[in-house]
Design a protein around this motif. Sequence first.
Motif, short mmCIF file in Angstrom:
data_model
loop_
_atom_site.label_atom_id
_atom_site.label_comp_id
_atom_site.label_asym_id
_atom_site.label_seq_id
_atom_site.Cartn_x
_atom_site.Cartn_y
_atom_site.Cartn_z
N VAL A 81 -0.94 5.33 -11.38
CA VAL A 81 -1.65 4.31 -10.66
C VAL A 81 -2.99 4.59 -11.01
N GLU A 82 -3.64 5.70 -10.98
CA GLU A 82 -5.06 6.02 -11.49
C GLU A 82 -5.25 5.87 -12.88
N HIS A 119 12.81 7.05 -1.90
CA HIS A 119 11.83 6.93 -0.64
C HIS A 119 12.45 5.61 0.15
N LEU A 149 2.39 1.74 -3.42
CA LEU A 149 1.41 2.14 -4.31
C LEU A 149 1.20 3.84 -4.25
N GLU A 150 1.28 4.18 -2.79
CA GLU A 150 1.01 5.78 -2.74
C GLU A 150 1.92 6.38 -3.17
N LEU A 151 3.51 5.88 -2.86
CA LEU A 151 4.64 6.54 -3.68
C LEU A 151 4.70 6.50 -4.97
N SER A 176 0.90 -1.28 0.17
CA SER A 176 0.19 -0.06 0.10
C SER A 176 0.88 1.28 0.02
N ALA A 177 1.62 1.16 0.87
CA ALA A 177 2.72 2.34 0.92
C ALA A 177 3.48 2.64 -0.59
N ASP A 219 -1.90 10.54 -12.37
CA ASP A 219 -0.74 9.59 -11.90
C ASP A 219 -0.85 8.09 -12.57
N ARG A 229 2.25 7.11 -6.84
CA ARG A 229 1.23 7.93 -7.17
C ARG A 229 2.05 9.46 -7.51
N GLU A 230 3.25 9.50 -6.99
CA GLU A 230 3.98 10.61 -7.42
C GLU A 230 4.64 10.70 -8.77
#
Lengths: 177, 251
Positions: free
Chosen positions: A36-37, A79, A19-21, A16-17, A34, A23-24
């Motif tokens: 992912v979307e 990251h 995937l959030e990254l 999950s983390a 982004d 999105r950058e």
Amino acid sequence: MVKDEGAEVREAAERSAILELLREVKDPELPMIDIVELGIVRNVETADGVVHVDVTPTYSGCPAMQVIEREIVTTLAAHGFPDVTVHTVYSPAWTTDWMSDETKQKFRDYGIAPPRMASNSGGIAELVSLRRARATVDCPFCGSANTVEKSEFGSTACKSIHFCNSCHQPFDHFKAF
Amino acid sequence: MSDSLFQYLVRLGDDRLVLGHRLSEWCGHGPILEEDIALANIALDLVGQATLYLKLAGETEGKGRSEDALAYFRDAIDYRNVQMVELPKDDYAYTIVRQFFFDVFSFHVLEQLQSSKHHELAGIAGKGFKEVRYHVRHSSEWVVRMGDGTPESHDRAQKAVNQVWRFTAEMFETDAIDREMASSGIGADVEAIKPKWEAIVMDVLRRATLSVPNDPPAMTGGRRGRHTEYLGHMLADMQSVARSFPSSATW
């Protein structure tokens, strides 16, 4: 050996983390969207400290894919994930149908008419018949349906060019496929 | 099996790489802006598809040849495209007529290949199938516009049909490689495609008020590396930069 629930929860949290990254990482041509979307990122797995990211290309010749792959690696490295491998998967084939309504609104806000639902079911006889229904594309600026297609092929292979007869502005349309 | 698969993938890639290159020769020279853009976009789709097939071919071969190595460092004798796609761009009618003949063929091939038992090939073909729908619509509309257009456009379109027609049969040839791929559920059955291709093409040509020549199609050899006099020159053009700097990391 049964994995303890804690490990599974930790893996899910890490996925999950990541995937959030991801999105950058934005589409180079569409800076508000982004990857992912857009549905380019298909899966994330971690194995032995290496992060495996599965991506799928939008259209065959998309020149942005190499840039996107490099950015995935540099973003995750920045990251704290230095070992990243990007895999390209082709199945299931990417489709504009994966875009959410929120994403489509972002397109409109940027001045691009978002894709309609793809219809790949028509046979070739319909394609060559000159009788296809030309559904209008609504203007992303003023919302009018009084628009005309100027060119089926636009600035990138995924877009067509239209003109709004109401507000007199040209605009791009992301084609459905 | 794996050498047959390699050859089969190279054929799929080479058809599209060579045709994509021919289309790209119109970039900056299109008759109108919208068509300049259209052909450049279609060329990009084709070269993109070729990249995917040749990449998979190199991986199948297992000798470390990337899609770039295959594209830029093979001679004409090792190219496996049908001769029709290497013909020059000539005038716009010629380009459109040749494109139309290929698009109808490619539509049916990809329609079959998207159900290939080879998972990756099916995915690549599925992607290309969505793109070829736009291509065939574009080329068929232009065939009708030009055929049923002005006297000049009709003459040019008819001349194009007369010249390109004899190259079309090669698309439907089958050899041992095709049969092996088809029987294992991996490749397409082009003999089954031929009547469908003919039905569509004859209908569009009729609407375009164009006729087909009487001489039976005769040109062949591309699938075996025997090409027209045009391919060598085209490859020299396409490959010269990469071959001038062969040790550069990637092309």
